[in-house]
Design a protein around this motif. Structure first.
Motif, PDB file in Angstrom:
ATOM      1  N   PHE A 319     -58.945 -81.711 -49.448  1.00  0.00           N
ATOM      2  CA  PHE A 319     -57.566 -81.363 -49.793  1.00  0.00           C
ATOM      3  C   PHE A 319     -57.533 -79.886 -50.176  1.00  0.00           C
ATOM      4  O   PHE A 319     -58.226 -79.449 -51.094  1.00  0.00           O
ATOM      5  N   ARG A 320     -56.731 -79.144 -49.455  1.00  0.00           N
ATOM      6  CA  ARG A 320     -56.599 -77.698 -49.648  1.00  0.00           C
ATOM      7  C   ARG A 320     -55.346 -77.450 -50.481  1.00  0.00           C
ATOM      8  O   ARG A 320     -54.226 -77.723 -50.043  1.00  0.00           O
ATOM      9  N   VAL A 321     -55.529 -76.955 -51.691  1.00  0.00           N
ATOM     10  CA  VAL A 321     -54.418 -76.789 -52.635  1.00  0.00           C
ATOM     11  C   VAL A 321     -54.175 -75.307 -52.890  1.00  0.00           C
ATOM     12  O   VAL A 321     -55.121 -74.534 -53.081  1.00  0.00           O
ATOM     13  N   GLU A 322     -52.924 -74.921 -52.884  1.00  0.00           N
ATOM     14  CA  GLU A 322     -52.528 -73.555 -53.215  1.00  0.00           C
ATOM     15  C   GLU A 322     -51.863 -73.537 -54.589  1.00  0.00           C
ATOM     16  O   GLU A 322     -50.896 -74.262 -54.825  1.00  0.00           O
ATOM     17  N   ARG A 323     -52.402 -72.731 -55.489  1.00  0.00           N
ATOM     18  CA  ARG A 323     -51.734 -72.461 -56.767  1.00  0.00           C
ATOM     19  C   ARG A 323     -50.897 -71.204 -56.563  1.00  0.00           C
ATOM     20  O   ARG A 323     -51.408 -70.090 -56.531  1.00  0.00           O
ATOM     21  N   GLN A 324     -49.607 -71.375 -56.404  1.00  0.00           N
ATOM     22  CA  GLN A 324     -48.721 -70.273 -56.062  1.00  0.00           C
ATOM     23  C   GLN A 324     -48.045 -69.718 -57.317  1.00  0.00           C
ATOM     24  O   GLN A 324     -47.642 -70.483 -58.200  1.00  0.00           O
ATOM     25  N   ILE A 346     -62.337 -85.428 -50.540  1.00  0.00           N
ATOM     26  CA  ILE A 346     -61.515 -86.589 -50.867  1.00  0.00           C
ATOM     27  C   ILE A 346     -62.193 -87.508 -51.874  1.00  0.00           C
ATOM     28  O   ILE A 346     -61.544 -88.051 -52.771  1.00  0.00           O
ATOM     29  N   TRP A 347     -63.526 -87.656 -51.771  1.00  0.00           N
ATOM     30  CA  TRP A 347     -64.226 -88.570 -52.684  1.00  0.00           C
ATOM     31  C   TRP A 347     -64.328 -88.004 -54.098  1.00  0.00           C
ATOM     32  O   TRP A 347     -64.466 -88.764 -55.064  1.00  0.00           O
ATOM     33  N   ASP A 348     -64.247 -86.676 -54.244  1.00  0.00           N
ATOM     34  CA  ASP A 348     -64.329 -86.065 -55.573  1.00  0.00           C
ATOM     35  C   ASP A 348     -63.056 -86.282 -56.394  1.00  0.00           C
ATOM     36  O   ASP A 348     -63.048 -86.060 -57.612  1.00  0.00           O
ATOM     37  N   LEU A 349     -61.985 -86.728 -55.737  1.00  0.00           N
ATOM     38  CA  LEU A 349     -60.762 -87.020 -56.476  1.00  0.00           C
ATOM     39  C   LEU A 349     -60.945 -88.187 -57.440  1.00  0.00           C
ATOM     40  O   LEU A 349     -60.180 -88.349 -58.385  1.00  0.00           O
ATOM     41  N   GLU A 350     -61.974 -88.995 -57.200  1.00  0.00           N
ATOM     42  CA  GLU A 350     -62.232 -90.117 -58.100  1.00  0.00           C
ATOM     43  C   GLU A 350     -62.641 -89.638 -59.486  1.00  0.00           C
ATOM     44  O   GLU A 350     -62.537 -90.379 -60.473  1.00  0.00           O
ATOM     45  N   LEU A 351     -63.095 -88.395 -59.580  1.00  0.00           N
ATOM     46  CA  LEU A 351     -63.480 -87.830 -60.874  1.00  0.00           C
ATOM     47  C   LEU A 351     -62.266 -87.423 -61.701  1.00  0.00           C
ATOM     48  O   LEU A 351     -62.402 -87.116 -62.883  1.00  0.00           O
ATOM     49  N   GLU A 352     -61.084 -87.419 -61.084  1.00  0.00           N
ATOM     50  CA  GLU A 352     -59.853 -87.029 -61.768  1.00  0.00           C
ATOM     51  C   GLU A 352     -59.030 -88.286 -62.063  1.00  0.00           C
ATOM     52  O   GLU A 352     -58.488 -88.908 -61.152  1.00  0.00           O
ATOM     53  N   GLU A 353     -58.950 -88.632 -63.316  1.00  0.00           N
ATOM     54  CA  GLU A 353     -58.324 -89.882 -63.739  1.00  0.00           C
ATOM     55  C   GLU A 353     -56.874 -89.986 -63.268  1.00  0.00           C
ATOM     56  O   GLU A 353     -56.051 -89.106 -63.522  1.00  0.00           O
ATOM     57  N   CYS A 382     -56.697 -93.887 -42.918  1.00  0.00           N
ATOM     58  CA  CYS A 382     -58.039 -93.746 -43.505  1.00  0.00           C
ATOM     59  C   CYS A 382     -57.971 -93.120 -44.892  1.00  0.00           C
ATOM     60  O   CYS A 382     -58.698 -93.516 -45.807  1.00  0.00           O
ATOM     61  N   ILE A 383     -57.085 -92.141 -45.053  1.00  0.00           N
ATOM     62  CA  ILE A 383     -56.920 -91.503 -46.363  1.00  0.00           C
ATOM     63  C   ILE A 383     -56.445 -92.523 -47.393  1.00  0.00           C
ATOM     64  O   ILE A 383     -56.983 -92.596 -48.510  1.00  0.00           O
ATOM     65  N   LEU A 384     -55.450 -93.315 -47.042  1.00  0.00           N
ATOM     66  CA  LEU A 384     -54.925 -94.316 -47.977  1.00  0.00           C
ATOM     67  C   LEU A 384     -55.978 -95.362 -48.321  1.00  0.00           C
ATOM     68  O   LEU A 384     -56.046 -95.833 -49.461  1.00  0.00           O
ATOM     69  N   LYS A 385     -56.790 -95.746 -47.345  1.00  0.00           N
ATOM     70  CA  LYS A 385     -57.850 -96.723 -47.603  1.00  0.00           C
ATOM     71  C   LYS A 385     -58.832 -96.204 -48.650  1.00  0.00           C
ATOM     72  O   LYS A 385     -59.214 -96.920 -49.584  1.00  0.00           O
ATOM     73  N   VAL A 386     -59.230 -94.930 -48.514  1.00  0.00           N
ATOM     74  CA  VAL A 386     -60.149 -94.322 -49.477  1.00  0.00           C
ATOM     75  C   VAL A 386     -59.480 -94.164 -50.838  1.00  0.00           C
ATOM     76  O   VAL A 386     -60.075 -94.462 -51.881  1.00  0.00           O
ATOM     77  N   MET A 387     -58.238 -93.705 -50.846  1.00  0.00           N
ATOM     78  CA  MET A 387     -57.517 -93.516 -52.111  1.00  0.00           C
ATOM     79  C   MET A 387     -57.359 -94.832 -52.867  1.00  0.00           C
ATOM     80  O   MET A 387     -57.564 -94.898 -54.088  1.00  0.00           O
ATOM     81  N   ASP A 388     -56.984 -95.888 -52.160  1.00  0.00           N
ATOM     82  CA  ASP A 388     -56.809 -97.201 -52.801  1.00  0.00           C
ATOM     83  C   ASP A 388     -58.123 -97.699 -53.376  1.00  0.00           C
ATOM     84  O   ASP A 388     -58.154 -98.278 -54.472  1.00  0.00           O
ATOM     85  N   LEU A 389     -59.220 -97.503 -52.633  1.00  0.00           N
ATOM     86  CA  LEU A 389     -60.534 -97.937 -53.125  1.00  0.00           C
ATOM     87  C   LEU A 389     -60.902 -97.205 -54.411  1.00  0.00           C
ATOM     88  O   LEU A 389     -61.348 -97.828 -55.395  1.00  0.00           O
TER      89      LEU A 389
END
Length: 403
Positions: A319-324, A346-353, A382-389
């Protein structure tokens, strides 16, 4: 004296006290303010016409109120090495509505640094060296654009040496970046390097400068986009916001927020920066990245013997995020639109509650046109499957913790 007393006595007998009060009120609220305002206008016109021969700053900057340096709180003990990345996650679950989604930004947070500062500094240097500064820093060929570039750099340096005195020092000829061990020349003309190149290296941000034209429209005057795609940014220069978003095919922009954005940008103030966040998807962690998932998948699917599928590529999805951040320049002649980039697997998002669940609900509310614009339409399942998991595992861990 006796004559004066006699006249005063007679007047006091002729003119009632309420009339005295009335005259005083008129003077207080009508006459005196007009005299004061006229004097202030005279002073303002005199200041605005002050010649700039003894200063590198454009005329008009003398009138900025309040002093921008006074808004910055020095942090002499700041250490970027101890500062984790502060990636904005301004994700709104539910039905999608296109909004500006801007918020007030603390002036001290206009430029922030984290543990990746020096590595990204070196990376940006390498990109500029390999690609060539002429392809990254593009400006209108006129004095107005150069003035905006110079002013942007000077404002940036003022902020950095005030806010982070342990990282940046003023020198006789410019500014020293302590951690990189490099001094930047701010005196020599013509410039040793493009002003935006120095700005982008010192701040770690990319930027777009917009000029306030005589017809009341903001148009791009210059760009410095180190971490953006390797394309020719010359086409951006001279265009207004509406044209840029139309060319980028931003869904709903023209019908939903175009007029509001134009008005909002023109009303920005030097001492009141604002911020927002935006996100896209990409393949791989490189910030100067040309591999967007949809395009990448369509390309590799044409290769004979290809075994790559959305399921096999999703592990390398970022995920590419811009802080504008946006603000008006002190001279009021232009607007700075700058942004800092982050890439998170995408898998590192699990570290963010709570982020996987909110992201999943947000993505489910996006129309097809927006998913395509964010380059993830063909990968969305596929993204939603990973996010839901990840969300289920987070919620399970939370339940077990409370039990």
């Amino acid at each position: 004296m006796q004559a004066f007393d006699l006249v005063s006595k007679n007047i006091s007998q002729i003119i009632p006290i309420p009339i005295y009060v009335g005259v005083f009120v008129v003077l207080l609220f009508q006459v005196f303010p007009r005299i004061f305002i006229a004097r202030q206008r005279s002073i303002g016109q005199s200041t605005a016409n002050r010649p700039g021969k003894d200063s590198d700053t454009p005329n008009g900057i003398y009138d900025r109120k309040p002093s921008l340096s006074s808004l910055v709180t020095p942090d002499p003990t700041f250490s970027w090495r101890d500062n984790p990345q502060q990636i904005p996650r301004e994700i709104k679950p539910g039905k999608y509505f296109l909004t500006m989604n801007v918020r007030k930004l603390d002036f001290n947070d206009y430029i922030i640094f984290d543990k990746r500062y020096l590595s990204e500094y070196r990376e940006r240097q390498a990109i500029i060296s390999n690609v060539g500064s002429a392809r990254i820093f593009v400006a209108e060929a006129n004095d107005a654009a150069l003035d905006l570039c110079e002013e942007t750099l000077m404002v940036t340096v003022d902020f950095l040496v005030t806010r982070y005195p342990s990282m940046f020092h003023r020198t006789e000829r410019g500014v020293l970046c302590v951690d990189a061990g490099e001094e930047y020349d701010l005196v020599t003309r013509p410039w040793v390097r493009h002003p935006l190149e120095t700005m982008c290296l010192l701040s770690g941000d990319d930027c777009i400068l917009m000029r306030c034209c005589n017809d009341g429209v903001l148009r791009v005057a210059a760009v410095g986009l180190v971490y953006s795609l390797d394309i020719d940014w010359t086409s951006f220069v001279g265009k207004d916001l509406a044209s840029i978003h139309r060319d980028a095919r931003i869904p709903f922009y023209e019908s939903a927020i175009q007029k509001s954005v134009d008005r909002y940008f023109l009303k920005l103030q030097p001492d009141k920066p604002v911020a927002r966040a935006n996100w896209l998807t990409q393949i791989g962690p490189e910030l100067r990245n040309e591999k967007f998932p949809d395009e990448y998948f369509r390309h590799v699917s044409t290769i004979p013997g290809n075994t790559i599928t959305p399921e096999t590529v999703v592990d390398d999805l970022y995920f590419r995020v811009e802080r504008q951040a946006m603000r008006k320049l002190p001279s009021m002649r232009g607007v700075v639109f700058k942004f800092h980039l982050y890439a998170t697997n995408i898998w590192d998002l699990e570290l963010e509650e709570g982020v996987p669940r909110r992201f999943a609900e947000h993505i489910r509310g996006l129309p097809e046109s927006v998913l395509r614009q964010k380059h993830c339409l063909e990968y969305v399942d596929c993204i939603l499957k990973v996010m839901d998991l990840m969300a289920e595992r987070q919620e399970k861990n939370t339940t077990n913790f409370h039990n």
